[in-house]
Write a protein that holds these residues in place. Structure first.
Motif, PDB file in Angstrom:
ATOM      1  N   ALA A   1      35.853  -5.541 -43.543  1.00  0.00           N
ATOM      2  CA  ALA A   1      36.720  -4.609 -42.816  1.00  0.00           C
ATOM      3  C   ALA A   1      37.390  -5.330 -41.648  1.00  0.00           C
ATOM      4  O   ALA A   1      38.581  -5.129 -41.376  1.00  0.00           O
ATOM      5  N   THR A   2      36.631  -6.187 -40.977  1.00  0.00           N
ATOM      6  CA  THR A   2      37.187  -6.951 -39.847  1.00  0.00           C
ATOM      7  C   THR A   2      38.305  -7.878 -40.332  1.00  0.00           C
ATOM      8  O   THR A   2      39.370  -7.979 -39.704  1.00  0.00           O
ATOM      9  N   MET A   3      38.067  -8.559 -41.467  1.00  0.00           N
ATOM     10  CA  MET A   3      39.100  -9.449 -42.015  1.00  0.00           C
ATOM     11  C   MET A   3      40.355  -8.651 -42.412  1.00  0.00           C
ATOM     12  O   MET A   3      41.481  -9.069 -42.131  1.00  0.00           O
ATOM     13  N   HIS A   4      40.145  -7.507 -43.054  1.00  0.00           N
ATOM     14  CA  HIS A   4      41.278  -6.670 -43.481  1.00  0.00           C
ATOM     15  C   HIS A   4      42.121  -6.262 -42.273  1.00  0.00           C
ATOM     16  O   HIS A   4      43.358  -6.374 -42.288  1.00  0.00           O
ATOM     17  N   HIS A   5      41.454  -5.799 -41.221  1.00  0.00           N
ATOM     18  CA  HIS A   5      42.195  -5.311 -40.057  1.00  0.00           C
ATOM     19  C   HIS A   5      42.731  -6.454 -39.194  1.00  0.00           C
ATOM     20  O   HIS A   5      43.720  -6.269 -38.488  1.00  0.00           O
ATOM     21  N   THR A   6      42.125  -7.636 -39.267  1.00  0.00           N
ATOM     22  CA  THR A   6      42.686  -8.815 -38.593  1.00  0.00           C
ATOM     23  C   THR A   6      44.102  -9.056 -39.119  1.00  0.00           C
ATOM     24  O   THR A   6      45.058  -9.254 -38.352  1.00  0.00           O
TER      25      THR A   6
ATOM     26  N   ARG B   1      45.945  -6.871 -40.917  1.00  0.00           N
ATOM     27  CA  ARG B   1      46.788  -5.681 -40.757  1.00  0.00           C
ATOM     28  C   ARG B   1      47.413  -5.609 -39.366  1.00  0.00           C
ATOM     29  O   ARG B   1      48.578  -5.228 -39.211  1.00  0.00           O
ATOM     30  N   PHE B   2      46.619  -5.979 -38.333  1.00  0.00           N
ATOM     31  CA  PHE B   2      47.122  -5.886 -36.960  1.00  0.00           C
ATOM     32  C   PHE B   2      47.690  -7.209 -36.448  1.00  0.00           C
ATOM     33  O   PHE B   2      48.118  -7.295 -35.302  1.00  0.00           O
ATOM     34  N   GLY B   3      47.639  -8.253 -37.288  1.00  0.00           N
ATOM     35  CA  GLY B   3      48.232  -9.538 -36.925  1.00  0.00           C
ATOM     36  C   GLY B   3      47.566 -10.213 -35.737  1.00  0.00           C
ATOM     37  O   GLY B   3      48.242 -10.780 -34.870  1.00  0.00           O
TER      38      GLY B   3
ATOM     39  N   GLN C   1      43.427  -0.434 -31.264  1.00  0.00           N
ATOM     40  CA  GLN C   1      43.565   0.189 -32.589  1.00  0.00           C
ATOM     41  C   GLN C   1      42.752  -0.577 -33.632  1.00  0.00           C
ATOM     42  O   GLN C   1      42.127   0.037 -34.514  1.00  0.00           O
ATOM     43  N   PHE C   2      42.756  -1.886 -33.522  1.00  0.00           N
ATOM     44  CA  PHE C   2      41.950  -2.730 -34.418  1.00  0.00           C
ATOM     45  C   PHE C   2      40.469  -2.370 -34.302  1.00  0.00           C
ATOM     46  O   PHE C   2      39.791  -2.152 -35.305  1.00  0.00           O
TER      47      PHE C   2
END
Length: 790
Positions: free
Chosen positions: A208-213, A215-217, A347-348
């Motif tokens: 999840a952390t990698m995905h949102h890293t 996604r939020f750049g 948000q991340f």
């Protein structure tokens, strides 16, 4: 009648890889006779692979061996020549590569050599225990289970215990007691589902952390700033942890989730991001290959910048807005601000927490019996201060559940899977003083009633749990003296890092008097680590800077008087230590009648590091021990060994090493599970009292090495000074340590009493403390936490 204990005299570990060798190391740490197997080597001795793995243990950091020489106790073996060594093993732990076919083949090979009573366990991190059990002969299946250690096995508290359908309850309960007390672990029962509990939830959190890293750049260093200590997780956070674990290992675990969990609603995310795969393809596997998300460039750490496709200096800093939010003490307020903030880092963080909570709640019933098991698995296996359910509950269960449901409905969450009905049934959380939520019953279930947990008077508490903190006998600003309904007094410090100040010194002296008046023993035990970081340097420095030399010297005299009060108490004083016992903390345990130390105790007289010498009776006690241990009346050979330990401010890497160094006595007790420390210390104190304890007679016949001994030690120092291995001030400090240990400028072989040596300690300590270079060292250490070489 209590459960019959499982007696394990001898164990075998199958597989001499990273985990197998370190599991073997921890078994011999605990005095379990251990054989380490691997494949037969193609060249040289057939057991060469196991031999090399054992030799390598001494080179690893953090050290798998609690005391370096213990590696020699492991017996190296191979499957071609030595299978007969299994015939008297009580426990066999398989720890080979995560290949089902290899494991099944190995079980068939060893089965004919196993004794009828042996327990067989797999250290698999996620393969099906029931499938593995089918390869074991039917007669063994009721004694087969999963025992999953986390890496590194000596230090990580978690062990997951996974039964197969036929595992005997008595086998599981026997193993639970062995793992808890003998190996010092926290046991969590897991269901036989892929990756069990710890890695199922822990790896999802990383995904999840990698995905949102992406996604939020965000940069990898920024994410590590956000997902480390700032939210109660280890310093290595996310991407540094991945580098340590190995990016190829991380990708393998992710692939295992993809292959074994096809129906998981989050399955679409069970794949390595393109940038992770690109790093692996380039051979950048993390720490083991010298580069991964981070690499070293000279003395600097640089981080991979995906946009630039190159490394740049690592900033590792959160935005000002998010840093301010994370500093909020109230978890509910913190989460409300994270969710409401327009800052992408906020948000991340909200997104990472939301998806973790969602996933954990959705899968609770599949993977664990209770919410307690999940939170302990993550805390003990991943080093988080709070587990996912505890974090959610602390933030306001209903409020957060409502936000998660809103995000699911709005398509913002990683999955549209609904929250389970129990999440929104009006509850305020999953833990309280009555127990933790169990999905199978829909009720709160109390902790295990296994007899082994009676030894944990203060178990690791979950959010909402409260334990009886005893009855206060007396307290001041420095200590609390209390009891648990019996006649053994317990004293605990109240200071930061359990440092020693005037209130602690006065309090300890009063504690001894109170114990002598109405109790049969006194135990020194802290409610948390460390045991003590030593003297309150800040307070001492304040006296010096104010020119209050008489008060400063009186404080040192009071320190010594406290140590002597502990030593000559008319009731046994038992020091129960875990974590750091440095400086004055070490001296207090040296003056106690007995020490009970948790394995992970880091003990040392470290005063030389700040330009001082031990003056709480530590050097006096060493001189006394050297005198008593001198077979021919000459204490100098003993003193020479001790001198190096003190002058170099050496700290033991474990309680076992502290025994080898002489900082603990042979009669002192080592306990592997820190949560059992107080129980064992009270038992030891009671036994000493019942045996008619008397304090030692005053030592008036301490044979010292005198001026000749001190001169010999100073000659060694001169050579080091000329070779620039030590600074002139190091020489000054070490010379005074030598003078004190040897009894001062008197004739070799003279006999002195304890007061003589205490006077020497105090004289040199006060003189050193007035020197500018010592004061520079103290100020620097207080400001930075690091020693200064000046």
């Amino acid at each position: 009648m209590d459960l019959q204990p499982l007696r394990i005299r001898k164990a075998a570990v199958l597989g001499a890889g990273v985990m197998g060798a370190q599991i073997a190391a921890h078994l011999v740490n605990a005095d379990v006779d251990t054989v380490l197997f691997d494949l037969a080597a193609k060249e040289g001795p057939k057991n060469g692979i196991a031999q090399r793995a054992i030799a390598n243990l001494a080179k690893l950091s953090p050290a798998p061996l609690a005391e370096r020489t213990r590696g020699a106790a492991i017996v190296p073996a191979d499957y071609d020549e030595h299978l007969d060594l299994l015939k008297d093993c009580d426990l066999v732990i398989e720890a080979i590569a995560e290949r089902m076919d290899w494991k099944l083949d190995l079980y068939r090979r060893i089965a004919p050599h196993l004794p009828a009573h042996a327990i067989v366990a797999s250290n698999t991190s996620g393969l099906s225990i029931n499938t593995l059990a089918e390869a074991v002969p039917e007669a063994i299946r009721h004694r087969f289970c999963g025992v999953h250690f986390f890496n590194p096995p000596r230090y990580m508290h978690l062990v997951e215990l996974i039964p197969n359908r036929l595992t005997d309850r008595a086998v599981l309960e026997g193993l639970e007691a062995f793992l808890t007390t003998t190996l010092g672990k926290g046991v969590v029962y897991a269901k036989d589902t892929p990756n069990f509990i710890g890695n199922r939830i822990g790896v999802f959190s990383i995904l999840a952390t990698m995905h949102h890293t992406e996604r939020f750049g965000l940069g990898f260093d920024v994410v590590d700033a956000l997902t480390g200590p700032a939210i109660g997780r280890p310093k290595s956070a996310t991407y540094r942890t991945a580098d340590v674990v190995g990016l190829d290992t991380m990708a393998h675990v992710i692939k295992t989730m993809a292959d074994t969990l096809p129906d998981d609603p989050w399955h679409g995310y069970f794949k390595s991001p393109a940038w992770l795969q690109a790093l692996i393809d380039q051979g950048a596997l993390g720490q083991k290959s010298g580069a991964g998300f981070y690499r070293k460039a000279g003395k600097d750490i640089v981080v991979l910048d995906l946009a630039k496709r190159d490394y740049r200096p690592s900033a590792q800093k959160a935005s000002d807005e998010v840093a301010a939010i994370l500093a909020i003490k109230d978890p509910a307020g913190k989460f409300a601000k994270l969710r409401a903030s327009a800052d992408r880092e906020a948000q991340f963080l909200w997104a990472v927490f939301r998806d973790l909570f969602h996933y954990t709640a959705y899968h609770l019933a599949d993977i664990a019996d209770t919410a307690r098991d999940v939170d302990f698995a993550i805390r003990w296996g991943y080093g988080w201060k709070l587990g996912p359910f505890e974090t959610w509950q602390a933030a306001g269960w209903r409020q957060v559940a409502g936000w998660i449901a809103e995000d699911i409905a709005a398509g913002k969450a990683m999955s549209r899977a609904p929250l389970p009905a129990w999440v929104t049934d009006g509850r305020e959380g999953v833990h309280d003083r009555d127990g933790s939520f169990a999905p199978r019953s829909g009720k709160l279930e109390a902790r295990s009633r296994h007899p082994v947990y009676r030894r944990q008077l203060f178990p690791d508490p979950l959010l909402g749990e409260r334990f009886d903190t005893g009855t206060t006998i007396w307290e001041n600003d420095g200590i609390r003296l209390w009891h648990l309904g019996d006649d053994i007094a317990i004293t605990s410090f109240k200071t930061k890092m359990n440092t020693v100040n005037d209130a602690v010194l006065d309090g300890l002296q009063r504690a001894v008097e109170e114990a002598e008046r109405g109790c049969k023993a006194l135990v020194l035990w802290q409610t948390g680590e460390p045991f003590s970081a030593g003297a309150d340097l800040k307070g001492a420095m304040g006296l010096l800077q104010a020119g209050k030399l008489a008060e400063f010297e009186a404080m040192i005299a009071n320190f010594q008087a406290t140590s002597m009060k502990l030593k000559y108490a008319l009731v046994p004083v038992v020091a129960a230590i875990r974590g750091m016992a440095l400086g004055g903390g070490c001296e207090f345990q040296m003056h106690s009648a007995r020490t009970v130390a948790a394995l992970e105790s880091y003990i040392g007289l470290v005063e030389a590091g700040v330009g001082l010498l031990p003056a709480g009776g530590g050097l006096k006690e060493i001189a006394l021990r050297c005198s008593r241990a001198a077979p021919d009346g000459d204490p100098f050979p003993q003193i020479k060994r001790w001198f190096e330990t003190v002058a170099m401010a050496k700290v033991s890497g474990s309680a076992l090493e502290a025994k080898q160094m002489g900082l603990l006595r042979d009669s002192d007790v080592v306990v592997f599970n820190g949560h059992e420390l107080l129980y064992v210390a009270k038992q030891v104190a009671a036994a000493m009292a019942e045996s008619g304890y008397r304090p030692p007679l005053p030592a008036r016949d301490i044979v010292v090495a005198g001026d000749v001994g001190a001169a010999s030690l100073k000659m060694m120092l001169v050579n080091m000074l000329e070779g620039r291995f030590v600074s002139p001030h190091d020489y000054e400090v070490a010379s005074r340590i030598a003078d004190t240990l040897c009894g001062g400028q008197i004739e070799r072989g003279s006999q002195v009493d304890e007061a003589w040596l205490l006077d020497l300690e105090r004289k040199h300590f006060v003189q050193l403390a007035q020197m500018p270079k010592t004061q520079e060292r103290i100020v620097h250490t207080l400001a930075t936490g690091k020693p200064l070489r000046n």
